[in-house]
Design a protein around this motif. Structure first.
Motif, PDB file in Angstrom:
ATOM      1  N   LEU A 112       0.830  -1.203   0.000  1.00 18.42           N
ATOM      2  CA  LEU A 112       0.000   0.000   0.000  1.00 18.42           C
ATOM      3  C   LEU A 112       0.865   1.254   0.000  1.00 18.42           C
ATOM      4  O   LEU A 112       1.835   1.349   0.758  1.00 18.42           O
ATOM      5  N   ARG A 113       0.493   2.215  -0.828  1.00 16.36           N
ATOM      6  CA  ARG A 113       1.108   3.536  -0.746  1.00 16.36           C
ATOM      7  C   ARG A 113       0.625   4.225   0.531  1.00 16.36           C
ATOM      8  O   ARG A 113      -0.510   4.025   0.972  1.00 16.36           O
ATOM      9  N   LEU A 114       1.461   5.057   1.100  1.00 16.81           N
ATOM     10  CA  LEU A 114       1.111   5.786   2.311  1.00 16.81           C
ATOM     11  C   LEU A 114       0.884   7.244   1.951  1.00 16.81           C
ATOM     12  O   LEU A 114       1.812   7.926   1.495  1.00 16.81           O
ATOM     13  N   PRO A 115      -0.333   7.748   2.116  1.00 19.45           N
ATOM     14  CA  PRO A 115      -0.627   9.138   1.754  1.00 19.45           C
ATOM     15  C   PRO A 115       0.286  10.116   2.488  1.00 19.45           C
ATOM     16  O   PRO A 115       0.560   9.964   3.679  1.00 19.45           O
ATOM     17  N   GLY A 116       0.769  11.104   1.745  1.00 23.98           N
ATOM     18  CA  GLY A 116       1.602  12.132   2.356  1.00 23.98           C
ATOM     19  C   GLY A 116       3.042  11.745   2.565  1.00 23.98           C
ATOM     20  O   GLY A 116       3.848  12.564   3.022  1.00 23.98           O
ATOM     21  N   ARG A 117       3.397  10.517   2.243  1.00 24.80           N
ATOM     22  CA  ARG A 117       4.789  10.072   2.389  1.00 24.80           C
ATOM     23  C   ARG A 117       5.444  10.135   1.018  1.00 24.80           C
ATOM     24  O   ARG A 117       5.032   9.449   0.087  1.00 24.80           O
ATOM     25  N   GLU A 118       6.469  10.974   0.889  1.00 19.87           N
ATOM     26  CA  GLU A 118       7.119  11.175  -0.389  1.00 19.87           C
ATOM     27  C   GLU A 118       8.385  10.339  -0.512  1.00 19.87           C
ATOM     28  O   GLU A 118       8.999   9.942   0.481  1.00 19.87           O
ATOM     29  N   ALA A 119       8.769  10.089  -1.748  1.00 19.89           N
ATOM     30  CA  ALA A 119      10.019   9.379  -2.010  1.00 19.89           C
ATOM     31  C   ALA A 119      11.204  10.269  -1.643  1.00 19.89           C
ATOM     32  O   ALA A 119      11.098  11.502  -1.666  1.00 19.89           O
ATOM     33  N   PRO A 120      12.342   9.678  -1.288  1.00 17.70           N
ATOM     34  CA  PRO A 120      13.544  10.481  -1.019  1.00 17.70           C
ATOM     35  C   PRO A 120      13.897  11.319  -2.244  1.00 17.70           C
ATOM     36  O   PRO A 120      13.757  10.873  -3.382  1.00 17.70           O
ATOM     37  N   GLU A 121      14.355  12.528  -2.021  1.00 17.23           N
ATOM     38  CA  GLU A 121      14.698  13.403  -3.128  1.00 17.23           C
ATOM     39  C   GLU A 121      16.019  12.985  -3.765  1.00 17.23           C
ATOM     40  O   GLU A 121      16.940  12.542  -3.088  1.00 17.23           O
ATOM     41  N   VAL A 122      16.097  13.145  -5.083  1.00 12.72           N
ATOM     42  CA  VAL A 122      17.343  12.900  -5.808  1.00 12.72           C
ATOM     43  C   VAL A 122      18.250  14.100  -5.578  1.00 12.72           C
ATOM     44  O   VAL A 122      17.824  15.249  -5.760  1.00 12.72           O
ATOM     45  N   PRO A 123      19.489  13.884  -5.151  1.00  7.13           N
ATOM     46  CA  PRO A 123      20.392  15.020  -4.926  1.00  7.13           C
ATOM     47  C   PRO A 123      20.553  15.856  -6.192  1.00  7.13           C
ATOM     48  O   PRO A 123      20.481  15.338  -7.308  1.00  7.13           O
ATOM     49  N   PRO A 124      20.763  17.153  -6.061  1.00  3.98           N
ATOM     50  CA  PRO A 124      20.921  18.018  -7.231  1.00  3.98           C
ATOM     51  C   PRO A 124      22.224  17.728  -7.968  1.00  3.98           C
ATOM     52  O   PRO A 124      23.141  17.109  -7.405  1.00  3.98           O
ATOM     53  N   PRO A 125      22.334  18.160  -9.222  1.00  3.60           N
ATOM     54  CA  PRO A 125      23.572  17.957  -9.985  1.00  3.60           C
ATOM     55  C   PRO A 125      24.786  18.498  -9.245  1.00  3.60           C
ATOM     56  O   PRO A 125      24.736  19.588  -8.658  1.00  3.60           O
ATOM     57  N   GLY A 126      25.858  17.734  -9.262  1.00  2.37           N
ATOM     58  CA  GLY A 126      27.089  18.148  -8.599  1.00  2.37           C
ATOM     59  C   GLY A 126      27.163  17.776  -7.136  1.00  2.37           C
ATOM     60  O   GLY A 126      28.231  17.898  -6.523  1.00  2.37           O
ATOM     61  N   ASP A 127      26.051  17.325  -6.560  1.00  2.00           N
ATOM     62  CA  ASP A 127      26.022  16.929  -5.151  1.00  2.00           C
ATOM     63  C   ASP A 127      26.153  15.411  -5.079  1.00  2.00           C
ATOM     64  O   ASP A 127      25.171  14.689  -5.138  1.00  2.00           O
ATOM     65  N   TRP A 128      27.376  14.929  -4.961  1.00  2.00           N
ATOM     66  CA  TRP A 128      27.628  13.492  -4.974  1.00  2.00           C
ATOM     67  C   TRP A 128      27.320  12.849  -3.629  1.00  2.00           C
ATOM     68  O   TRP A 128      27.404  13.496  -2.582  1.00  2.00           O
ATOM     69  N   ALA A 129      26.967  11.579  -3.697  1.00  2.00           N
ATOM     70  CA  ALA A 129      26.762  10.802  -2.475  1.00  2.00           C
ATOM     71  C   ALA A 129      28.099  10.614  -1.764  1.00  2.00           C
ATOM     72  O   ALA A 129      29.171  10.845  -2.341  1.00  2.00           O
ATOM     73  N   VAL A 130      28.033  10.202  -0.513  1.00  2.00           N
ATOM     74  CA  VAL A 130      29.260   9.989   0.248  1.00  2.00           C
ATOM     75  C   VAL A 130      30.099   8.915  -0.443  1.00  2.00           C
ATOM     76  O   VAL A 130      29.563   7.999  -1.082  1.00  2.00           O
ATOM     77  N   PRO A 131      31.421   9.017  -0.376  1.00  5.69           N
ATOM     78  CA  PRO A 131      32.270   8.031  -1.051  1.00  5.69           C
ATOM     79  C   PRO A 131      32.122   6.643  -0.450  1.00  5.69           C
ATOM     80  O   PRO A 131      31.738   6.483   0.716  1.00  5.69           O
ATOM     81  N   ASP A 132      32.434   5.640  -1.238  1.00  3.56           N
ATOM     82  CA  ASP A 132      32.413   4.262  -0.738  1.00  3.56           C
ATOM     83  C   ASP A 132      33.517   4.042   0.286  1.00  3.56           C
ATOM     84  O   ASP A 132      33.366   3.257   1.216  1.00  3.56           O
ATOM     85  N   SER A 133      34.654   4.690   0.076  1.00  8.24           N
ATOM     86  CA  SER A 133      35.772   4.564   1.001  1.00  8.24           C
ATOM     87  C   SER A 133      36.720   5.733   0.791  1.00  8.24           C
ATOM     88  O   SER A 133      36.686   6.406  -0.241  1.00  8.24           O
ATOM     89  N   THR A 134      37.543   5.980   1.775  1.00  7.66           N
ATOM     90  CA  THR A 134      38.548   7.035   1.683  1.00  7.66           C
ATOM     91  C   THR A 134      39.847   6.526   2.286  1.00  7.66           C
ATOM     92  O   THR A 134      39.844   5.619   3.133  1.00  7.66           O
ATOM     93  N   GLY A 135      40.944   7.113   1.845  1.00 11.25           N
ATOM     94  CA  GLY A 135      42.228   6.715   2.389  1.00 11.25           C
ATOM     95  C   GLY A 135      43.370   7.181   1.507  1.00 11.25           C
ATOM     96  O   GLY A 135      43.160   7.737   0.427  1.00 11.25           O
TER      97      GLY A 135
END
Length: 231
Positions: A112-135
């Motif tokens: 069932l869809r839940l009224p008033g519950r929205e999908a997560p927003e897609v980040p804007p262009p140039g706003d990358w997700a956190v890296p998989d790893s750093t080092g």
């Protein structure tokens, strides 16, 4: 009962809401840029949309991973429209309308869809997700030129290649030094790293693209762009 995992499969593919998110492509969008924004890989987006990673047309509707779908609830045995509406603080009428129901009876397993519950927003262009790893990374020694790597391919210092402990060969990663605005794509062709305490080994060409100094070990961010099909 709580909100169900939005990645769980729908039982009724005809009446249940989709188990994937949606995004309308804009000018300049590609599977690569979207993958970096969403924290997924281009091969995942290609599979979801049954096409290759070709340029996208502005206005084209794309499927996204299930975590970008609107929140939903999977009906459990004994639940009713009214009990579910009460659980989420919505009216039974709104819940019924959101799902196009012509009855208050619910079959277990229905999504069932839940009224008033929205999908997560897609980040804007140039706003990358956190890296998989750093080092820190290490540069292959000059003496390794021409030697066979774990994949069977000779190491070429002028190629944009890296080692990685687990990614399949021919996977593509994006390495970044955001502090100095340096980024480069590279292909995994070896196992490593050679030195303990480093993220991976990089070719001389990758080091040049990232502006790495032989005497320094700045932090590098790694994002997986494409997962290869060779182990």
């Amino acid at each position: 009962m709580g909100t169900s995992d939005p990645d769980s499969p729908a039982v009724d593919s005809v009446t249940a809401p989709p188990v994937y998110g949606r995004h309308v492509a804009a000018d300049g969008d590609s599977f690569v840029t979207l993958a970096l924004r969403l924290g997924t890989t281009t091969d995942t987006l290609s599979a979801l949309n049954d096409r290759t990673a070709a340029p996208l047309a502005a206005g084209e509707t794309l499927r996204l991973p299930k975590r970008f779908a609107p929140p939903a609830h999977v009906v459990a045995s004994g639940e009713t429209l009214y009990s579910i509406a009460g659980e989420y603080g919505v009216s039974a009428r709104a819940l019924r309308t959101a799902n196009g129901l012509d009855t208050t009876a619910l079959e277990p397993g229905r999504r069932l869809r839940l009224p008033g519950r929205e999908a997560p927003e897609v980040p804007p262009p140039g706003d990358w997700a956190v890296p998989d790893s750093t080092g820190a990374v290490a540069v292959y020694p000059d003496a390794f030129a021409g030697r066979l790597t774990a994949s069977g391919t000779p190491y070429d210092p002028d190629a944009l290649v890296v080692s990685h402990p687990s990614l399949p060969y021919n996977s593509v990663v994006l390495l970044s030094r955001p502090d100095v605005g340096r980024h480069t794509f590279a292909r995994v062709l070896d196992r490593g790293p050679i030195e303990a305490g480093t993220l991976l080994d990089v070719s001389a060409a990758v080091a040049d693209r990232l502006g790495l100094d032989a005497d320094a070990t700045p932090t590098v961010e790694l994002r997986t762009v494409w997962i290869g099909d060779q182990k």
